[in-house]
Design a protein around this motif. Structure first.
Motif, PDB file in Angstrom:
ATOM      1  N   ALA A  97       0.826  -1.213   0.000  1.00 36.40           N
ATOM      2  CA  ALA A  97       0.000   0.000   0.000  1.00 36.40           C
ATOM      3  C   ALA A  97       0.858   1.260   0.000  1.00 36.40           C
ATOM      4  O   ALA A  97       0.476   2.290  -0.576  1.00 36.40           O
ATOM      5  CB  ALA A  97      -0.927  -0.002   1.205  1.00 36.40           C
ATOM      6  N   GLY A  98       2.013   1.203   0.652  1.00 40.45           N
ATOM      7  CA  GLY A  98       2.936   2.334   0.637  1.00 40.45           C
ATOM      8  C   GLY A  98       2.335   3.620   1.170  1.00 40.45           C
ATOM      9  O   GLY A  98       2.189   4.596   0.439  1.00 40.45           O
ATOM     10  N   SER A  99       1.970   3.645   2.442  1.00 43.13           N
ATOM     11  CA  SER A  99       1.330   4.820   3.037  1.00 43.13           C
ATOM     12  C   SER A  99       2.243   6.044   2.973  1.00 43.13           C
ATOM     13  O   SER A  99       3.469   5.940   3.002  1.00 43.13           O
ATOM     14  CB  SER A  99       0.960   4.537   4.496  1.00 43.13           C
ATOM     15  N   LYS A 100       1.614   7.215   2.878  1.00 45.07           N
ATOM     16  CA  LYS A 100       2.343   8.487   2.885  1.00 45.07           C
ATOM     17  C   LYS A 100       1.848   9.309   4.076  1.00 45.07           C
ATOM     18  O   LYS A 100       1.032  10.223   3.919  1.00 45.07           O
ATOM     19  CB  LYS A 100       2.140   9.232   1.572  1.00 45.07           C
ATOM     20  N   PRO A 101       2.334   8.987   5.261  1.00 48.11           N
ATOM     21  CA  PRO A 101       1.808   9.610   6.478  1.00 48.11           C
ATOM     22  C   PRO A 101       2.255  11.063   6.639  1.00 48.11           C
ATOM     23  O   PRO A 101       3.300  11.466   6.134  1.00 48.11           O
ATOM     24  CB  PRO A 101       2.410   8.740   7.588  1.00 48.11           C
ATOM     25  N   ASN A 102       1.433  11.821   7.325  1.00 53.88           N
ATOM     26  CA  ASN A 102       1.769  13.197   7.658  1.00 53.88           C
ATOM     27  C   ASN A 102       1.981  13.273   9.164  1.00 53.88           C
ATOM     28  O   ASN A 102       1.054  13.056   9.944  1.00 53.88           O
ATOM     29  CB  ASN A 102       0.643  14.138   7.225  1.00 53.88           C
ATOM     30  N   ALA A 103       3.200  13.591   9.560  1.00 53.61           N
ATOM     31  CA  ALA A 103       3.543  13.650  10.978  1.00 53.61           C
ATOM     32  C   ALA A 103       3.755  15.080  11.456  1.00 53.61           C
ATOM     33  O   ALA A 103       4.317  15.306  12.529  1.00 53.61           O
ATOM     34  CB  ALA A 103       4.796  12.819  11.234  1.00 53.61           C
ATOM     35  N   ASP A 104       3.285  16.057  10.679  1.00 57.04           N
ATOM     36  CA  ASP A 104       3.506  17.458  11.041  1.00 57.04           C
ATOM     37  C   ASP A 104       2.947  17.794  12.418  1.00 57.04           C
ATOM     38  O   ASP A 104       3.552  18.574  13.173  1.00 57.04           O
ATOM     39  CB  ASP A 104       2.870  18.386   9.998  1.00 57.04           C
ATOM     40  N   ALA A 105       1.787  17.240  12.743  1.00 59.61           N
ATOM     41  CA  ALA A 105       1.178  17.541  14.044  1.00 59.61           C
ATOM     42  C   ALA A 105       2.053  17.041  15.185  1.00 59.61           C
ATOM     43  O   ALA A 105       2.164  17.698  16.238  1.00 59.61           O
ATOM     44  CB  ALA A 105      -0.214  16.912  14.127  1.00 59.61           C
ATOM     45  N   ALA A 106       2.697  15.897  14.990  1.00 60.03           N
ATOM     46  CA  ALA A 106       3.587  15.358  16.031  1.00 60.03           C
ATOM     47  C   ALA A 106       4.817  16.244  16.188  1.00 60.03           C
ATOM     48  O   ALA A 106       5.275  16.498  17.313  1.00 60.03           O
ATOM     49  CB  ALA A 106       3.998  13.940  15.668  1.00 60.03           C
ATOM     50  N   VAL A 107       5.357  16.713  15.068  1.00 59.27           N
ATOM     51  CA  VAL A 107       6.524  17.607  15.122  1.00 59.27           C
ATOM     52  C   VAL A 107       6.160  18.885  15.867  1.00 59.27           C
ATOM     53  O   VAL A 107       6.907  19.366  16.733  1.00 59.27           O
ATOM     54  CB  VAL A 107       7.024  17.929  13.699  1.00 59.27           C
ATOM     55  N   ALA A 108       4.997  19.443  15.559  1.00 54.89           N
ATOM     56  CA  ALA A 108       4.560  20.676  16.209  1.00 54.89           C
ATOM     57  C   ALA A 108       4.336  20.473  17.703  1.00 54.89           C
ATOM     58  O   ALA A 108       4.670  21.346  18.514  1.00 54.89           O
ATOM     59  CB  ALA A 108       3.274  21.182  15.549  1.00 54.89           C
ATOM     60  N   ALA A 109       3.790  19.320  18.057  1.00 49.15           N
ATOM     61  CA  ALA A 109       3.497  19.053  19.465  1.00 49.15           C
ATOM     62  C   ALA A 109       4.750  19.027  20.322  1.00 49.15           C
ATOM     63  O   ALA A 109       4.708  19.360  21.519  1.00 49.15           O
ATOM     64  CB  ALA A 109       2.751  17.728  19.596  1.00 49.15           C
ATOM     65  N   LEU A 110       5.878  18.636  19.733  1.00 44.71           N
ATOM     66  CA  LEU A 110       7.129  18.537  20.487  1.00 44.71           C
ATOM     67  C   LEU A 110       8.126  19.632  20.107  1.00 44.71           C
ATOM     68  O   LEU A 110       9.329  19.487  20.314  1.00 44.71           O
ATOM     69  CB  LEU A 110       7.765  17.158  20.279  1.00 44.71           C
ATOM     70  N   SER A 111       7.616  20.736  19.589  1.00 42.84           N
ATOM     71  CA  SER A 111       8.502  21.797  19.098  1.00 42.84           C
ATOM     72  C   SER A 111       9.311  22.465  20.201  1.00 42.84           C
ATOM     73  O   SER A 111      10.386  23.020  19.936  1.00 42.84           O
ATOM     74  CB  SER A 111       7.692  22.849  18.344  1.00 42.84           C
ATOM     75  N   VAL A 127       2.506  14.720  24.690  1.00 46.60           N
ATOM     76  CA  VAL A 127       2.500  13.294  24.342  1.00 46.60           C
ATOM     77  C   VAL A 127       2.068  13.093  22.895  1.00 46.60           C
ATOM     78  O   VAL A 127       1.040  13.610  22.460  1.00 46.60           O
ATOM     79  CB  VAL A 127       1.561  12.502  25.280  1.00 46.60           C
ATOM     80  N   VAL A 128       2.880  12.325  22.164  1.00 52.63           N
ATOM     81  CA  VAL A 128       2.552  11.903  20.809  1.00 52.63           C
ATOM     82  C   VAL A 128       2.349  10.394  20.826  1.00 52.63           C
ATOM     83  O   VAL A 128       3.127   9.661  21.444  1.00 52.63           O
ATOM     84  CB  VAL A 128       3.691  12.267  19.825  1.00 52.63           C
ATOM     85  N   VAL A 129       1.301   9.918  20.155  1.00 48.02           N
ATOM     86  CA  VAL A 129       1.032   8.485  20.070  1.00 48.02           C
ATOM     87  C   VAL A 129       0.981   8.068  18.606  1.00 48.02           C
ATOM     88  O   VAL A 129       0.174   8.596  17.825  1.00 48.02           O
ATOM     89  CB  VAL A 129      -0.299   8.108  20.749  1.00 48.02           C
ATOM     90  N   PHE A 174       8.206  11.662  11.209  1.00 43.32           N
ATOM     91  CA  PHE A 174       8.314  12.471  12.430  1.00 43.32           C
ATOM     92  C   PHE A 174       9.772  12.707  12.792  1.00 43.32           C
ATOM     93  O   PHE A 174      10.174  13.822  13.133  1.00 43.32           O
ATOM     94  CB  PHE A 174       7.586  11.763  13.578  1.00 43.32           C
ATOM     95  N   MET A 175      10.563  11.665  12.720  1.00 42.88           N
ATOM     96  CA  MET A 175      11.981  11.737  13.055  1.00 42.88           C
ATOM     97  C   MET A 175      12.672  12.815  12.218  1.00 42.88           C
ATOM     98  O   MET A 175      13.446  13.630  12.741  1.00 42.88           O
ATOM     99  CB  MET A 175      12.600  10.361  12.809  1.00 42.88           C
ATOM    100  N   LEU A 176      12.379  12.838  10.928  1.00 41.61           N
ATOM    101  CA  LEU A 176      13.003  13.818  10.045  1.00 41.61           C
ATOM    102  C   LEU A 176      12.511  15.233  10.337  1.00 41.61           C
ATOM    103  O   LEU A 176      13.298  16.187  10.364  1.00 41.61           O
ATOM    104  CB  LEU A 176      12.726  13.466   8.581  1.00 41.61           C
ATOM    105  N   GLY A 177      11.223  15.374  10.569  1.00 45.19           N
ATOM    106  CA  GLY A 177      10.678  16.691  10.865  1.00 45.19           C
ATOM    107  C   GLY A 177      11.173  17.246  12.189  1.00 45.19           C
ATOM    108  O   GLY A 177      11.531  18.430  12.293  1.00 45.19           O
ATOM    109  N   PHE A 178      11.220  16.391  13.186  1.00 43.63           N
ATOM    110  CA  PHE A 178      11.680  16.802  14.516  1.00 43.63           C
ATOM    111  C   PHE A 178      13.130  17.263  14.450  1.00 43.63           C
ATOM    112  O   PHE A 178      13.496  18.319  14.985  1.00 43.63           O
ATOM    113  CB  PHE A 178      11.547  15.616  15.478  1.00 43.63           C
ATOM    114  N   ALA A 179      13.974  16.486  13.784  1.00 44.29           N
ATOM    115  CA  ALA A 179      15.393  16.833  13.699  1.00 44.29           C
ATOM    116  C   ALA A 179      15.625  18.030  12.782  1.00 44.29           C
ATOM    117  O   ALA A 179      16.469  18.888  13.065  1.00 44.29           O
ATOM    118  CB  ALA A 179      16.192  15.636  13.211  1.00 44.29           C
ATOM    119  N   GLY A 180      14.855  18.099  11.703  1.00 40.45           N
ATOM    120  CA  GLY A 180      15.024  19.193  10.760  1.00 40.45           C
ATOM    121  C   GLY A 180      14.749  20.553  11.362  1.00 40.45           C
ATOM    122  O   GLY A 180      15.291  21.573  10.902  1.00 40.45           O
ATOM    123  N   ALA A 181      13.922  20.590  12.401  1.00 41.97           N
ATOM    124  CA  ALA A 181      13.627  21.849  13.080  1.00 41.97           C
ATOM    125  C   ALA A 181      14.747  22.264  14.025  1.00 41.97           C
ATOM    126  O   ALA A 181      14.726  23.376  14.561  1.00 41.97           O
ATOM    127  CB  ALA A 181      12.317  21.715  13.856  1.00 41.97           C
TER     128      ALA A 181
END
Length: 334
Positions: free
Chosen positions: A177-191, A271-273, A309-316
């Motif tokens: 299926a190759g999902s294309k998830p959006n983790a922006d909300a998780a990155v923002a939550a831990l900004s 908290v991110v789940v 999420f890992m990439l977004g969190f670190a990229g910030a």
């Protein structure tokens, strides 16, 4: 703005990881059957690896145990220094490169024992030349943090689990299926956090793999504690500056993960789940829906979202994302 070279390399690996994982699963069937036969005879599995390779071992421990195999994952360095007895065990040595310092010392000191196998991405490596090895499709991972190598390694384990009787259909469907998830909300939550603890129950190995990647890429303290262990004292560290990232799937431990989320929120941590339980999002958390899956399928469901999420969190936090300053892709020193 130009993307960092390291990030481009990671994204290239991630773009091909599902296709490579499916090819790896298919090619691994014959040796997967041989390893399964060994496990049926010994009934015991010792999983050895370092870094992300050890995290893979931790993630598959419960999967083998659910099939009646007494599986234990240890860092290879620990086995070298304070070894468990090897008699009567099937041994699986995992190394993406097949060339890490501990792998070379292992064979130099222990030799090649019966019922020893390898798992690697590099078919020409010392590991692959020394013992029969499950070899991932697509060759060595070039990017610094593990992404494709994790997915491919889990696919190689899926070949063994399938030979032991596990139905691979759900896991393969998720890969296809190759999902294309959006983790922006998780990155923002831990900004605003200055440290992260990841945690799970049956998905603890996935939590450990992502904690390692977060640390490598963001260069801030990110570590992992199994859910029960997080309860026993480390709750003292929680608060607004310590983010909590939880992983849960559709299994008997999901309620324990939910309770941890509530306790962490009460302690003041954001908290991110990452959630493949199919249950309602936990109030007060930032929940990233990964569908509904259990077992090895849940690993494949959760990984893509966690990687983004890992990439977004670190990229910030760093400008040269994916470029190590104190490490190398292949660790040749002990």
């Amino acid at each position: 703005m130009n993307k960092p070279i390291g990030l481009i390399a990671i994204e290239k690996e991630m773009a091909r990881q599902n296709a490579d994982a499916i090819s790896s699963f298919e090619a691994a069937a014959p040796l997967g059957m041989t390893i399964a036969q060994s496990l049926r005879m010994t009934g015991r599995l010792l999983l050895l690896g370092m870094g992300g390779s050890h995290a893979v071992g931790r993630a598959v421990e419960p999967l083998y145990r659910s099939l009646g195999i007494d599986a234990v994952a240890l860092p290879l360095s620990e086995q070298l220094g304070q070894p468990l007895p090897l008699v009567g065990k099937t041994i699986l040595v995992t190394s993406q490169s097949g060339e890490s310092a501990e792998v070379l010392r292992w064979f130099a000191e222990v030799g090649v024992r019966a019922d020893t196998f390898g798992l690697t991405l590099e078919g020409g490596s010392t590991l692959a030349r020394t013992v029969p090895s499950l070899t991932g499709f697509g060759g060595t991972e070039n990017a610094f943090a593990a992404t494709r190598s994790l997915t491919v390694s889990f696919a190689l384990h899926l070949a063994v689990l399938s030979a032991l009787g596990e139905d691979p259909a759900e896991a393969l469907a998720i890969l296809n299926a190759g999902s294309k998830p959006n983790a922006d909300a998780a990155v923002a939550a831990l900004s605003d956090v200055s440290a992260v603890v990841t945690s799970g129950r049956r998905m603890q190995g996935v939590a450990e793999a992502i904690a390692l990647g977060l640390t490598e890429l963001s260069r801030i303290p990110c570590f992992s504690l199994e859910g029960g262990q997080l309860r026993h004292g480390p709750m003292e560290m929680l608060g607004p500056k310590v983010g909590v990232v939880l992983f849960r799937a559709k299994d008997a431990t999901s309620e324990l993960v939910a309770r941890m989320a509530a306790s962490a929120l009460e302690a003041g941590s954001p908290v991110v789940v990452f959630d493949a339980s199919g249950e309602a999002p936990l109030k007060g958390t930032t929940t990233i829906d990964a569908g509904v899956a259990s077992g090895v399928a849940a690993v494949f469901a959760l990984l893509p979202a966690a990687q983004h999420f890992m990439l977004g969190f670190a990229g910030a936090r760093v400008g040269d994302l994916g470029t190590p300053v104190r490490s190398t892709k292949i660790t040749r020193d002990e």
